[in-house]
Design a protein around this motif. Sequence first.
Motif, PDB file in Angstrom:
ATOM      1  N   GLU A   1      -0.974  83.975  27.338  1.00 14.28           N
ATOM      2  CA  GLU A   1      -0.514  82.724  26.736  1.00 14.28           C
ATOM      3  C   GLU A   1      -1.696  81.898  26.226  1.00 14.28           C
ATOM      4  OE1 GLU A   1       2.370  84.298  29.612  1.00 14.28           O
ATOM      5  OE2 GLU A   1       0.241  83.770  29.778  1.00 14.28           O
ATOM      6  N   PHE A   2      -2.758  81.863  27.027  1.00 13.99           N
ATOM      7  CA  PHE A   2      -3.948  81.106  26.617  1.00 13.99           C
ATOM      8  C   PHE A   2      -4.573  81.722  25.376  1.00 13.99           C
ATOM      9  CE2 PHE A   2      -8.570  80.387  26.806  1.00 13.99           C
ATOM     10  CZ  PHE A   2      -8.607  78.997  26.829  1.00 13.99           C
TER      11      PHE A   2
ATOM     12  N   ILE B   1      -2.743  73.090  23.847  1.00 10.71           N
ATOM     13  CA  ILE B   1      -1.549  72.858  24.665  1.00 10.71           C
ATOM     14  C   ILE B   1      -1.237  71.363  24.674  1.00 10.71           C
ATOM     15  CG2 ILE B   1      -0.474  73.131  26.926  1.00 10.71           C
ATOM     16  CD1 ILE B   1      -2.467  75.383  27.499  1.00 10.71           C
TER      17      ILE B   1
ATOM     18  N   HIS C   1      -7.933  79.041  36.826  1.00 14.28           N
ATOM     19  CA  HIS C   1      -6.877  78.020  36.795  1.00 14.28           C
ATOM     20  C   HIS C   1      -7.451  76.650  36.421  1.00 14.28           C
ATOM     21  CE1 HIS C   1      -2.994  76.271  37.794  1.00 14.28           C
ATOM     22  NE2 HIS C   1      -3.630  75.323  38.455  1.00 14.28           N
TER      23      HIS C   1
ATOM     24  N   GLU D   1      -1.414  72.570  32.322  1.00 13.59           N
ATOM     25  CA  GLU D   1      -1.788  73.567  33.325  1.00 13.59           C
ATOM     26  C   GLU D   1      -1.851  74.922  32.639  1.00 13.59           C
ATOM     27  OE1 GLU D   1      -0.452  74.916  37.854  1.00 13.59           O
ATOM     28  OE2 GLU D   1       0.943  73.800  36.571  1.00 13.59           O
ATOM     29  N   PHE D   2      -2.923  75.676  32.857  1.00 12.70           N
ATOM     30  CA  PHE D   2      -3.061  76.973  32.190  1.00 12.70           C
ATOM     31  C   PHE D   2      -4.039  77.864  32.943  1.00 12.70           C
ATOM     32  CE2 PHE D   2      -6.164  74.063  30.387  1.00 12.70           C
ATOM     33  CZ  PHE D   2      -7.325  74.812  30.267  1.00 12.70           C
ATOM     34  N   GLU D   3      -3.991  79.141  32.599  1.00 14.53           N
ATOM     35  CA  GLU D   3      -4.894  80.136  33.163  1.00 14.53           C
ATOM     36  C   GLU D   3      -5.809  80.628  32.042  1.00 14.53           C
ATOM     37  OE1 GLU D   3      -4.894  80.936  36.443  1.00 14.53           O
ATOM     38  OE2 GLU D   3      -3.230  79.524  36.745  1.00 14.53           O
TER      39      GLU D   3
END
Length: 558
Positions: A512-513, A468, A493, A505-507
């Motif tokens: 998506e990750f 990312i 998170h 910022e990502f999970e």
Amino acid sequence: MRPTAQPMKAHEFRHFVFAFAILFITVAFSAAAAPKKILFFTKSSSFEHPVISWKNGQPSFAEKVLLELGAKNGWEFTFSKDGSKFSPDYLNQFDAVFFYTTGDLCSEGTDKNPPMTPAGKQALFDYVRSGKGFIGTHAAADTFHTGNESQKGPDRYVNHGTNADPYACFLGGEFIIHGAQQVATNRVIDSKFPGFENLGDTFAFQEEWYSLKDFAPDDHVLTVIDAPHMKGPMYDRPAYPNTWARAEGKGRVWYTALGHREDVWTNPTFQQILVGGIKWALGEVSADVTPNLATAAPGAYTNPCYVPLKKIVADEKKAGAAVNTLSAQEKADGWILLWNGKNTDGWRSAKSEQFPKDGWTIHDGVLTVDAGWTNGEAEAQSGGDIITKKRHANFELVADFKCSPGCNSGIKIFVQPDISPIDKVTGKPTAKGSAIGMEFQILDDAKHPDAKRGVNGDRTIGSLYDLIPAPKGKKVLPIGEWNHARILSQGKHVEFWLNGEKTVEFERGSPEFRAAVAASKYHDIPNFGEWVDGHILLQEHGSEVSFRNVKIRELPAN
């Protein structure tokens, strides 16, 4: 009966001529191949720098480097601390004289080695003016101070011009004071001068930087130092020269303020600059040394204001006391020092239970990875990565980091040292490389090629490496200044922050990750980034990066 001379036969004459020709060529070749002779003079009538100190009769660190450079360039060095030898006859055996000295060399001083005589000092000037070379590094400018300036009082900060000590006029500048060691940027003024080819517009590294004065009007400035962005009152002044060349009669004088630290002497940039300067001083190469002080450093004669040395030391100690400490509020909020600022407690190699023997240093509350100046391309090839002994899952982590030019490093979380690293070319597991984890990228975006690799800038500073990208408009402080990283991990998170601004910022485990992982170099690693916990890692990637104020606090899972 007296024997009569017989005429030389034709074939004998040819043999004579051939033998004479061979002798002539041999003598001529030997003369052409004779090594240039350089006197490296290191008497210290004041402070003796460790880099030129003799131990148990062995050559100093700098002398060992010079022996290597001499072997590569056909130079023969003589090492001496005996000033009594200086005379026209003694000096004339050398092609150049090289100073790394301190204090009044006409006095016995600190090292108790025989001093020069005033006639010996004059012999040096006459020797160079006759057409020979002079090289000076670092403390050569801290030598033969004008008047009573050795007392380091207010007079030390005054320009004397033509009334300066003859040696200061000869050298082309004089030392005032230095501050705490730091990374500073040097701007190249003359990229055509020998040694500066292909260095680029700037270079920077950790060094003890001299604040200088009384520059000769005919100095040909080679580099200026970015004093306005340095820390300490001695650098509160415009940019000023710190490497220059000048003509002295028929001779050549070359000086650089670099050379305090051992890792500077082994730095390829320094060695390239030094070799170019020596070659020019010896007359092996030519260069235009037209005076350029007025245009290269128009503020060169503006000196810093005098500050008593005791106040400088006290201020530096006060500033340093705040590093690697916790305030009462931080303690109340659950923060602890992840690195204590003193030793290796709590950390180990990513490849063993021990801390690396090489590649990492601790000095003045700063943890530095110095991986051999491989321009950030050799991943974990020197001391290797270091990781925390404990594993972490839910936490807030902060750290200050400082980059060197062209640096590449990172802070990794959820590190799994038992998983094989990934080859950066093939994407397959390999025995070499950095341990596997999610990486907060640390990079010199302007100079390291990784910034242009990957997808949409996902290998630039502040990014989740190869997954990312950080925003293009992120706030990055200049090379040599301390940037601030913050990493938040709570449940699934994760957030990355750089200098107070969120960059990623990502999970973990989200669609998506997982899509980002599938498109990355980590696509063959099962459950990448979805582990329950892992170590925290500071990366060694073949370039110098420093860390301090590394703190962590544990958080609830949600």
